[in-house]
Structure formats: C-alpha cells, structure tokens
Design a protein around this motif. Structure first.
Motif, PDB file in Angstrom:
ATOM      1  N   PHE A  17       7.780  -2.271  -7.946  1.00  0.00           N
ATOM      2  CA  PHE A  17       7.223  -1.364  -6.937  1.00  0.00           C
ATOM      3  C   PHE A  17       5.709  -1.331  -7.084  1.00  0.00           C
ATOM      4  CE2 PHE A  17      11.383   1.242  -7.323  1.00  0.00           C
ATOM      5  CZ  PHE A  17      12.071   0.250  -6.646  1.00  0.00           C
ATOM      6  N   CYS A  22       6.585   1.016  -0.121  1.00  0.00           N
ATOM      7  CA  CYS A  22       7.885   0.393  -0.359  1.00  0.00           C
ATOM      8  C   CYS A  22       8.970   1.456  -0.501  1.00  0.00           C
ATOM      9  CB  CYS A  22       7.858  -0.510  -1.584  1.00  0.00           C
ATOM     10  SG  CYS A  22       7.614   0.344  -3.153  1.00  0.00           S
ATOM     11  N   PHE A  43       8.910   6.306  -7.391  1.00  0.00           N
ATOM     12  CA  PHE A  43       7.902   5.241  -7.446  1.00  0.00           C
ATOM     13  C   PHE A  43       7.294   5.085  -8.841  1.00  0.00           C
ATOM     14  CE2 PHE A  43       3.421   3.928  -6.999  1.00  0.00           C
ATOM     15  CZ  PHE A  43       3.622   2.655  -6.497  1.00  0.00           C
TER      16      PHE A  43
END
Length: 78
Positions: A17, A22, A43
């Motif tokens: 990531f 994303c 994240f």
C-alpha cells in the motif's frame, strides 16, 4: 424463512500500500463481492479486515479481488 449466515473475520496483510487512494479501491472491490459484509483497509499497518460469509466469498476470492485492483495480499493469522 429466516436466513442465517455465519460471518467470518479475515485479516489480509500487504506491504504494497503506497498511497491512501488505494484504500477506497480495495474496499469498494471487496464490498462488491457476494458474501462480503464489510471491508476495512488499515493503510498504516497494511491490513485489510474483511467480514464475509466463507461459503460465498472464500479467502481465495478476497485475495483475488485485491489482486484485481493491483495489490497482493496474504491471509494473516492475527
């Protein structure tokens, strides 16, 4: 007729990531799968927590869905 499902929480991990954008792509893809009740991408820690019906959405389905948006993840024991 009542419909009972036994949901399972699966944690997937990734070190790929690279940008916060994303997160939405992965969550949207996973939530679009039949049998997925919720999906939350963490994240900062590289974790994806998915609540799903394993009879409809297997762990393999979850991993493949994330791969479809360009990231590789692996199931985590924790």
């Amino acid at each position: 007729m009542s419909h009972s499902t036994s949901l399972k929480n699966t944690t997937l991990r990734s070190n790929e990531f690279s940008c916060p954008s994303c997160v939405e792509k992965i969550e949207t893809k996973l939530k679009g799968l039949d049998g997925v009740e919720s999906a939350e991408v963490k994240f900062a820690s590289g974790r994806v927590i998915v609540s799903h019906d394993p009879e409809k959405a297997s762990v393999r389905n979850l991993v493949e869905a994330v791969a479809d948006v360009g990231f590789s993840v692996k199931p985590s024991a924790i």
